[in-house]
Design a protein around this motif. Sequence first.
Motif, mmCIF file in Angstrom:
data_model
loop_
_atom_site.group_PDB
_atom_site.id
_atom_site.type_symbol
_atom_site.label_atom_id
_atom_site.label_comp_id
_atom_site.label_asym_id
_atom_site.label_seq_id
_atom_site.Cartn_x
_atom_site.Cartn_y
_atom_site.Cartn_z
ATOM 1 N N GLN A 22 5.806 -13.509 -1.984
ATOM 2 C CA GLN A 22 4.739 -12.679 -2.781
ATOM 3 C C GLN A 22 4.501 -11.313 -2.256
ATOM 4 O O GLN A 22 3.970 -10.499 -2.946
ATOM 5 C CB GLN A 22 3.359 -13.778 -2.570
ATOM 6 C CG GLN A 22 3.364 -14.917 -3.319
ATOM 7 C CD GLN A 22 2.437 -15.876 -3.222
ATOM 8 O OE1 GLN A 22 1.683 -15.942 -2.083
ATOM 9 N NE2 GLN A 22 2.274 -16.606 -4.115
ATOM 10 N N ALA A 23 4.855 -11.074 -1.042
ATOM 11 C CA ALA A 23 4.634 -9.820 -0.563
ATOM 12 C C ALA A 23 5.588 -8.650 -0.920
ATOM 13 O O ALA A 23 5.550 -7.456 -0.521
ATOM 14 C CB ALA A 23 4.458 -9.759 0.949
ATOM 15 N N GLY A 24 6.553 -9.056 -1.611
ATOM 16 C CA GLY A 24 7.628 -8.286 -2.107
ATOM 17 C C GLY A 24 8.974 -8.494 -1.745
ATOM 18 O O GLY A 24 10.090 -8.061 -2.048
ATOM 19 N N LEU A 25 9.288 -9.742 -0.932
ATOM 20 C CA LEU A 25 10.872 -9.886 -0.413
ATOM 21 C C LEU A 25 11.239 -10.899 -1.521
ATOM 22 O O LEU A 25 11.379 -12.202 -1.423
ATOM 23 C CB LEU A 25 10.822 -10.774 0.871
ATOM 24 C CG LEU A 25 10.681 -9.762 2.133
ATOM 25 C CD1 LEU A 25 10.496 -10.640 3.297
ATOM 26 C CD2 LEU A 25 11.749 -8.892 2.138
ATOM 27 N N VAL A 26 11.460 -10.332 -2.656
ATOM 28 C CA VAL A 26 12.061 -10.978 -3.669
ATOM 29 C C VAL A 26 13.418 -10.181 -4.231
ATOM 30 O O VAL A 26 14.054 -9.208 -4.213
ATOM 31 C CB VAL A 26 11.208 -11.174 -5.087
ATOM 32 C CG1 VAL A 26 10.036 -11.676 -4.731
ATOM 33 C CG2 VAL A 26 10.611 -9.534 -5.670
ATOM 34 N N ASN A 27 14.241 -10.957 -5.091
ATOM 35 C CA ASN A 27 15.488 -10.772 -5.620
ATOM 36 C C ASN A 27 16.553 -10.533 -4.412
ATOM 37 O O ASN A 27 16.869 -11.371 -3.639
ATOM 38 C CB ASN A 27 15.661 -9.577 -6.549
ATOM 39 C CG ASN A 27 14.503 -9.869 -7.933
ATOM 40 O OD1 ASN A 27 14.674 -11.079 -8.283
ATOM 41 N ND2 ASN A 27 13.932 -8.980 -8.243
ATOM 42 N N THR A 28 17.015 -9.301 -4.260
ATOM 43 C CA THR A 28 17.963 -9.081 -3.149
ATOM 44 C C THR A 28 17.214 -8.412 -1.875
ATOM 45 O O THR A 28 16.297 -7.608 -2.206
ATOM 46 C CB THR A 28 18.922 -7.845 -3.507
ATOM 47 O OG1 THR A 28 19.715 -8.494 -4.736
ATOM 48 C CG2 THR A 28 19.963 -7.830 -2.516
ATOM 49 N N ILE A 29 17.605 -9.137 -0.914
ATOM 50 C CA ILE A 29 17.078 -8.625 0.364
ATOM 51 C C ILE A 29 18.081 -8.182 1.282
ATOM 52 O O ILE A 29 19.429 -8.331 1.149
ATOM 53 C CB ILE A 29 16.233 -9.519 1.129
ATOM 54 C CG1 ILE A 29 16.972 -10.617 1.488
ATOM 55 C CG2 ILE A 29 14.979 -9.975 0.330
ATOM 56 C CD1 ILE A 29 16.485 -11.831 2.591
ATOM 57 N N GLU A 30 17.866 -7.510 2.292
ATOM 58 C CA GLU A 30 18.826 -6.810 3.385
ATOM 59 C C GLU A 30 18.369 -7.220 4.802
ATOM 60 O O GLU A 30 17.157 -7.223 4.771
ATOM 61 C CB GLU A 30 19.042 -5.369 3.347
ATOM 62 C CG GLU A 30 19.684 -4.808 1.847
ATOM 63 C CD GLU A 30 19.960 -3.330 1.601
ATOM 64 O OE1 GLU A 30 19.702 -2.509 2.868
ATOM 65 O OE2 GLU A 30 20.114 -2.823 0.653
ATOM 66 N N ILE A 31 19.616 -7.735 5.352
ATOM 67 C CA ILE A 31 19.144 -8.241 6.860
ATOM 68 C C ILE A 31 20.004 -7.396 7.671
ATOM 69 O O ILE A 31 21.035 -7.414 7.717
ATOM 70 C CB ILE A 31 19.272 -9.609 6.996
ATOM 71 C CG1 ILE A 31 18.651 -10.497 6.059
ATOM 72 C CG2 ILE A 31 18.867 -10.053 8.392
ATOM 73 C CD1 ILE A 31 18.967 -11.948 5.824
ATOM 74 N N ALA A 43 15.996 -5.136 -0.688
ATOM 75 C CA ALA A 43 16.995 -3.901 -0.972
ATOM 76 C C ALA A 43 16.657 -2.649 -1.576
ATOM 77 O O ALA A 43 15.712 -2.729 -2.356
ATOM 78 C CB ALA A 43 18.151 -4.799 -1.886
ATOM 79 N N GLY A 44 17.099 -1.561 -1.164
ATOM 80 C CA GLY A 44 16.652 -0.324 -1.687
ATOM 81 C C GLY A 44 15.534 0.572 -0.973
ATOM 82 O O GLY A 44 15.163 1.400 -1.389
ATOM 83 N N THR A 45 14.972 -0.424 -0.086
ATOM 84 C CA THR A 45 13.740 0.222 0.543
ATOM 85 C C THR A 45 14.090 1.351 1.407
ATOM 86 O O THR A 45 15.193 1.451 2.007
ATOM 87 C CB THR A 45 13.206 -0.925 1.650
ATOM 88 O OG1 THR A 45 12.648 -1.906 0.918
ATOM 89 C CG2 THR A 45 11.978 -0.226 2.286
ATOM 90 N N LYS A 46 13.468 2.439 1.328
ATOM 91 C CA LYS A 46 13.711 3.834 1.900
ATOM 92 C C LYS A 46 13.808 3.773 3.695
ATOM 93 O O LYS A 46 12.948 2.634 3.999
ATOM 94 C CB LYS A 46 12.923 4.861 1.752
ATOM 95 C CG LYS A 46 12.758 5.417 0.329
ATOM 96 C CD LYS A 46 11.885 6.624 0.062
ATOM 97 C CE LYS A 46 12.001 6.796 -1.273
ATOM 98 N NZ LYS A 46 10.771 7.891 -1.595
ATOM 99 N N THR A 47 14.609 4.040 4.149
ATOM 100 C CA THR A 47 14.791 3.908 5.738
ATOM 101 C C THR A 47 13.555 4.316 6.275
ATOM 102 O O THR A 47 13.078 3.834 7.323
ATOM 103 C CB THR A 47 16.154 4.790 6.169
ATOM 104 O OG1 THR A 47 17.368 4.320 5.600
ATOM 105 C CG2 THR A 47 16.224 4.592 7.655
ATOM 106 N N ILE A 50 10.900 1.631 6.413
ATOM 107 C CA ILE A 50 11.378 0.727 7.135
ATOM 108 C C ILE A 50 10.843 0.907 8.621
ATOM 109 O O ILE A 50 10.428 -0.084 9.304
ATOM 110 C CB ILE A 50 12.873 0.474 7.156
ATOM 111 C CG1 ILE A 50 13.183 -0.241 5.689
ATOM 112 C CG2 ILE A 50 13.475 -0.990 8.195
ATOM 113 C CD1 ILE A 50 14.612 -0.071 5.427
ATOM 114 N N ILE A 51 11.313 2.176 9.017
ATOM 115 C CA ILE A 51 10.926 2.614 10.549
ATOM 116 C C ILE A 51 9.541 2.512 10.776
ATOM 117 O O ILE A 51 9.073 2.198 11.674
ATOM 118 C CB ILE A 51 11.717 4.114 10.643
ATOM 119 C CG1 ILE A 51 13.146 3.938 10.539
ATOM 120 C CG2 ILE A 51 10.978 4.565 11.759
ATOM 121 C CD1 ILE A 51 13.819 5.085 10.771
#
Length: 71
Positions: A22-31, A43-47, A50-51
């Motif tokens: 619900q917070a946004g971790l849907v469809n494709t995630i990266e680990i 996936a696609g989040t700006k670096t 993330i930092i």
Amino acid sequence: MVKFVQKLDRNNKIYIAKPLRQAGLVNTIEILPDAKAAVIYKAGTKTEDIIESLRIIMADLRHRAKAEAKK
């Protein structure tokens, strides 16, 4: 900050908890893992985003470590 504990299922797969989805971790995630921890992000989040999130998480972890040291 909320802490989630999740065991792997019998197929060694992890379930992403509903609040995380619900917070946004849907469809494709990266680990991005190393030997002791991992970063999970949409996936696609700006670096830089993330930092910045990691800075917030690290501050919380430092606070928890200080609280544990006082026990």
